[in-house]
Design an enzyme around this catalytic site. Structure first.
Site, short mmCIF file in Angstrom:
data_model
loop_
_atom_site.label_atom_id
_atom_site.label_comp_id
_atom_site.label_asym_id
_atom_site.label_seq_id
_atom_site.Cartn_x
_atom_site.Cartn_y
_atom_site.Cartn_z
N ASP A 169 44.95 38.39 39.37
CA ASP A 169 43.74 38.61 40.17
C ASP A 169 42.89 39.73 39.59
OD1 ASP A 169 45.84 40.40 40.98
OD2 ASP A 169 44.63 40.96 42.73
N GLU A 210 47.52 41.89 43.19
CA GLU A 210 47.75 43.30 42.85
C GLU A 210 46.60 44.18 43.32
OE1 GLU A 210 47.58 47.00 40.40
OE2 GLU A 210 46.08 45.39 40.57
#
Length: 380
Positions: free
Chosen positions: A92, A148
């Site tokens: 991400d 994350e």
């Protein structure tokens, strides 16, 4: 050495069509497998909770190179291999669109040659793509994790459902010739307060006053705790507001206030000690705490950092060690698994989340070389 299995997981075999045709590359710099994968992944928007397309494309890359790949219940992509070393980075990115393109040279960065622009090129698609290429080349284990940038849900799922590898290299930008040994931890808090509504001419403090007064006490207490240390440094607590709201409730009966705050935790403290410090400032209102990540500092000694240093020297660099003021999934792996963990990856961390995020392709190539040498050292 152990090799994880995926008995209960669904295999993934297909990636998307190549995306290189949409990346302006007038000099033809996207001319290696690694550079192509990097540009393709940067071209796929993958903000937190929207990683599925990037996951599928990355799975296709492993399938094309004869590696098993599967997606777990959290959305993480696994390519099982030799568990002497686990290469892992996050899929991400933060939100934000940066036109993906290759430009020749960069006077601000002081580098010649091609530079890839795009969201995630530094944090952390550059490290992610380099690790995927090296996993294929060396047979090392690989996991791309999700979430994350928000709640580390991918890393948390991983440590709860996967056996510990022997060592971990976590992918975050350190610069191709540096190794990150330490990160601060983090803990989040939510403050709420409510007071009866009253005329604005009355002298009593309302909920908004309570919230702002609490925050001023918190900032003062943190400053006292930090002493003479440089604000925001690795060895300090940092208190940051993320959001604040306040005003009359919908029925007009009360004034309500809320504040979301985050606290970075240095190695000299713990999430619990920071919570205690913040709670000591509470007079009115209530606090609720979210999940925390502890600080982590790795030793520069041992086979893992030595292997990366050898790789950096072999690629023509002089290795340095970094302690970073942010927080990374590496902290969770070290705390849960108790194995050597360091962080490494190409890119200038000053460009993390920035509107001009970009990565020199020569730095990416050198990082691939460094990781290849390191993995060859670590894999028996």
């Amino acid at each position: 050495m152990s090799v994880p299995t995926a008995d209960d997981e669904a295999p993934v075999a297909d990636g998307g069509d190549t995306l290189l045709g949409s990346v302006p590359d007038p000099a033809g710099a996207l001319n290696t497998t690694g550079r192509q994968l990097l540009a393709e992944l940067v071209s796929i928007p993958s903000p937190s909770s929207e990683e599925a397309d990037a996951v599928a494309h990355l799975a296709g890359f492993f399938a094309e190179h004869g590696r098993e790949a599967f997606v777990d219940d959290a959305g993480n992509l696994h390519a099982p291999g030799d568990d002497s070393v686990l290469l892992t980075s996050h899929i991400d990115t933060v939100p934000g669109e940066i036109p993906v393109r290759v430009e020749d040279g960069d006077s601000e960065l002081g580098v010649p040659g091609p530079v890839l622009w795009g969201r995630g090129s530094v944090d952390a698609t550059g490290p992610l793509a380099a690790m995927a290429v090296v996993a294929v080349e060396t047979g090392a284990s690989f996991v791309g994790v999700v979430g994350e940038e928000t709640d580390s849900r991918g890393a948390l799922h991983l440590i709860e459902n996967r056996e510990a590898p022997e060592t971990v290299i976590n992918g975050e930008p350190s610069g191709w010739d540096a190794i990150s040994l330490g990160y601060r931890g983090i803990v989040g808090a939510e403050y709420t307060s409510s007071t009866p509504a009253g005329h604005s001419s009355r002298p009593e403090s309302n909920a908004i006053d309570h919230a702002t007064a609490w925050w001023e006490r918190v900032r003062a207490a943190v400053a006292d705790e930090n002493g003479d240390a440089e604000p925001g440094g690795f060895d300090t607590i940092t208190a940051t507001t993320e959001s604040m709201a306040g005003g009359l409730t919908d029925d007009g009966s009360a004034v309500a206030a809320s504040m979301s705050a985050r606290f970075r935790v240095p190695p000299s403290a713990t999430p619990d000690s920071v919570r205690a410090l913040v709670e000591s400032c509470l007079d009115e209102g209530t606090l609720s705490w979210g999940a925390s990540i502890p600080p982590h500092v790795a030793s520069p000694r041992g086979p893992l950092p030595a292997a990366l240093r050898k790789g950096i020297r072999a690629a023509g660099g002089e290795p340095t060690h970094l302690h970073k003021t942010g927080t990374a999934d590496s902290n969770l792996y070290a705390d849960a698994w108790g194995v050597p963990v360091v962080t490494y990856g190409p890119g200038d961390a000053d460009l993390d989340h920035a509107p001009d995020e970009r990565l020199p392709l020569a730095a990416f190539d050198r990082a691939v070389s460094v990781l290849t040498t390191a993995c060859e050292q670590l894999i028996d």
